[in-house]
Design an enzyme around this catalytic site. Structure first.
Site, PDB file in Angstrom:
ATOM      1  N   VAL A 367      36.445  42.773  45.640  1.00  0.00           N
ATOM      2  CA  VAL A 367      37.217  42.023  44.648  1.00  0.00           C
ATOM      3  C   VAL A 367      38.383  42.856  44.135  1.00  0.00           C
ATOM      4  O   VAL A 367      38.266  44.060  43.923  1.00  0.00           O
ATOM      5  CB  VAL A 367      36.340  41.584  43.459  1.00  0.00           C
ATOM      6  N   ASP A 368      39.511  42.196  43.963  1.00  0.00           N
ATOM      7  CA  ASP A 368      40.647  42.802  43.274  1.00  0.00           C
ATOM      8  C   ASP A 368      40.371  42.722  41.772  1.00  0.00           C
ATOM      9  O   ASP A 368      39.577  41.898  41.324  1.00  0.00           O
ATOM     10  CB  ASP A 368      41.922  42.034  43.629  1.00  0.00           C
TER      11      ASP A 368
END
Length: 680
Positions: A367-368
């Site tokens: 995930v960013d």
């Protein structure tokens, strides 16, 4: 298949293959509907279309022939190529099934007297299978058209990336005057002027002036970055404040944006695994069906009752008709179409079959941070007044000064004051030294806002606030110090807040399903680790470039992991495309959405959990459909060949074979429709 360019380009004309298949599908559908009603309406609904005696067959021939020989010509050509090269696949089945059904029906219309009586019904009429051939061609055209449109969106992602860079730039001539030129004409070493509000045209180096650049779309950094002489500049960055002069160092394909586009283009050229599986199965299925038909013909010709040849033809054609790949062609696309529709109802947009299929086996989610785990917008998170000041007074004075600034931190402070019901006073003599802070006179009091260094330069000693400021930074916040009339007045903390409680719920749900979660961000280490600790994320990698993000995803895949990547910025696009499944947040950039296989419209990370459940249900449904399709053939082919005739005197006629083929399609469609009610 049509060839596709490997090089990333900004411009793209209409796809001629999509236009061709759309035309073929429309014509095929228009002719297929009345044909289906004519033939099957009497069987299913009791409808009888009044036509002069002997006309029905010729009308069906006139409607079906353009569908099979023109609309379905690409499948016939590919089927012939597969036979000629002995690389049997789905197109072999489609071409064989449609041509046999159409050819036998044409012979029945043109020369009915040559058709053995064993083929004819109680009225002495041979059966027609024009509608079967037309329906198969139309449905397969629809599936191919959907696949072509999904592939076309790949170029949309590339255009979204390349369109971030401006089309024009100001080049400084040798005599010092400016000229406007196209970005393509910029050469390495050119001096370029970038004014406030404009984007950096190419990669380069700042050589004159100072500015605050918003690089969030490119690097993922949520806060503007102050640039001074000698600092590197990235094409596509937005110049928020201050004009400057830069020197071009990388142009054309060498810029970071173009490199990102190339990474996206390379990662997105792929085929859906389920289609490759179907082709491999078809390579065995096709010759097995043909051999079964030939064997049935030989056996009945040798040992069958009189007229042996008629029985042999009935058995052979029945085998080919019952093995017609209608259900096999429907098994995958119908489940995917229903599954995609069910996902849309839940706010999950699925771009292609590969993403929907692959999600079921994902064991690692990358995930960013900015815009994925966080809101993607800085907000005022804490106000700590110094002795002698209260919170409301501190915020009122600070907002008065910051109201004149367009800096994101200033905007967060003014919005924070407004949310608390505080009305800022009026400020005079406002000044905002780029990248340092802001100052002004509020009701006759001199107010300074900025870092410890900025206040020190203004002869204000704020060292006593260092400890509480460090504590706020450890929690992932950017801290500014406020001084009033030369004395420290307090601290303001601005941070990119974590999204609603659903984010923590999603992380917990993924952990419960055995999924490992890794945060990958271009933001700083302190902020990233603070967010990760709050959400119980397994691993953190910060300060990574867009290319590094894609490399990390590739490394995880090389370890044998099935990787889903969730992000929302242009910097995430290569990693989204490189992952087994890319997940874009709905509020993200167009490039991220186009590069991803899955888009969460609400931006809610819980969508990943729902998407995995939908993926599992759809994959299970596809397997059931393939089981129905092959199960009917496994049972129907021996029956059509006549294995029950010696014991029971039963021989399957081509009409019953066509009915069985239709029932297999009904079973597949009915089973796929169950996905509409799946709970996510």
């Amino acid at each position: 298949m049509a060839l596709e360019p490997e090089d990333a380009t900004a411009g793209a004309g209409p796809n001629p293959e999509i236009a061709d298949f759309t035309h073929r599908f429309v014509v095929g559908a228009v002719l297929m509907v009345p044909l289906f009603v004519m033939e099957m309406g009497s069987h299913l609904l009791g409808l009888h279309i009044p036509l002069p005696h002997g006309w029905s067959g010729w009308v069906q021939f006139a409607l079906a022939t353009p569908v099979v020989l023109w609309a379905g010509w690409p499948f016939i050509a590919r089927g012939w190529t597969s036979v000629r090269t002995w690389n049997l696949n789905m197109f072999t089945l489609i071409a064989l099934g449609t041509l046999v059904a159409w050819g036998f029906s044409t012979a029945s219309v043109v020369a009915p007297d040559l058709i053995p009586d064993a083929f004819k019904d109680m009225h002495g009429q041979p059966p027609l299978y024009f509608e079967a051939a037309a329906v198969i061609v139309t449905l397969v055209l629809l599936g191919q058209l959907l696949e072509l449109r999904a592939r076309e969106r790949t170029s949309g992602a590339i255009r979204a990336l390349l369109d971030l860079a401006p089309k024009q730039a100001l080049r400084i001539r040798l005599d010092g005057t400016d000229e406007e030129i196209a970005v393509e004409h910029i050469a390495v070493g050119d001096r370029l002027r970038v004014r406030p509000g404009e984007k950096v045209p190419v990669d380069g180096r700042l050589i004159e002036g100072r500015a605050s650049l918003d690089e969030s779309l490119v690097t993922g950094e949520s806060l503007p970055v102050t640039k001074q002489v000698g600092d590197d500049l990235i094409a596509g960055s937005l110049n928020a404040t201050g004009g400057f002069v830069m020197e071009a160092e990388k142009v054309g394909a060498d810029t970071l944006l173009n490199q990102i586009a190339a990474l996206v283009a390379k990662a997105q050229r792929s085929r859906a695994p389920i289609q490759r599986l179907a082709d491999r199965v078809s390579a065995w299925f096709v010759p097995a069906v043909v051999l079964a038909a030939v064997a049935a013909f030989i056996v009945w010709s040798v040992i069958g009752p009189e007229p042996r040849l008629a029985y042999a033809l009935v058995a052979a054609v029945s085998v080919l008709i019952i093995a017609c790949p209608c259900a096999l062609g429907l098994a995958t696309p119908i489940s995917i179409m229903v599954g995609v529709g069910r996902g849309a109802q839940a706010g999950i947009l699925i771009r292609d079959a590969e993403a929907l299929e692959t999600f079921a086996s994902v064991d690692t989610v990358v995930v960013d941070k900015t815009g994925t785990l966080t809101e993607g917008r800085p907000a005022l998170t804490a106000v700590q007044p110094a002795p002698g000041f209260d919170e409301a007074e501190l915020l009122r004075l600070a907002a008065a000064v910051e109201r004149a600034s367009e800096h994101p931190i200033a905007r967060a402070i003014t919005e924070g004051a407004s949310a608390r019901g505080i009305t800022p006073a009026a400020a005079e003599d406002f000044d905002s030294p780029v990248g340092r802070g802001a100052l002004g006179l509020v009701e006759g009091r001199r107010v300074l806002i900025g870092s410890v260094g900025f206040l020190k330069d203004e002869d204000v000693d704020a060292s006593g606030l260092s400890a509480p400021a460090d504590a706020l930074r450890a929690d992932g916040a950017t801290v500014v110090i406020v001084a009033v009339d030369g004395a420290p007045a307090g601290l303001l903390a601005v941070a990119d807040p974590v999204k609603a409680a659903t984010t923590a719920e999603a992380v917990a749900a993924l952990h419960a399903e055995g999924v490992r979660i890794l945060m990958l961000t271009g933001d700083n280490e302190t902020t990233a680790r603070a967010i990760a600790a709050r959400l119980n994320i397994d691993e953190v990698r910060a300060d990574v470039s867009p290319a590094d993000k894609a490399a990390v995803v590739e490394a995880l895949k090389a370890e044998g992991r099935r990787v889903a990547m969730a992000g929302d910025g242009v910097n995430d696009a290569p990693a989204l495309a490189a992952a087994d499944v890319g997940v874009a947040m709905g509020a993200g950039s167009d490039a991220a959405i186009e590069s991803a296989g899955v888009t969460l419209l609400s931006g809610d990370l819980n969508g990943i959990v729902r998407a995995r459940r939908l993926s599992r249900a759809t994959v299970c449904n596809i397997r059931q459909n393939l089981g129905f399709a092959f199960g009917y053939n496994a049972l129907g082919v021996p029956l059509a060949a006549g294995v029950l005739y010696p014991a029971f005197g039963l021989l399957l006629s081509p009409m019953i074979a066509a009915l069985a083929m239709s029932l297999s399609s009904v079973s597949v469609i009915s089973n796929a429709l169950r996905l509409k009610g799946v709970r996510l």
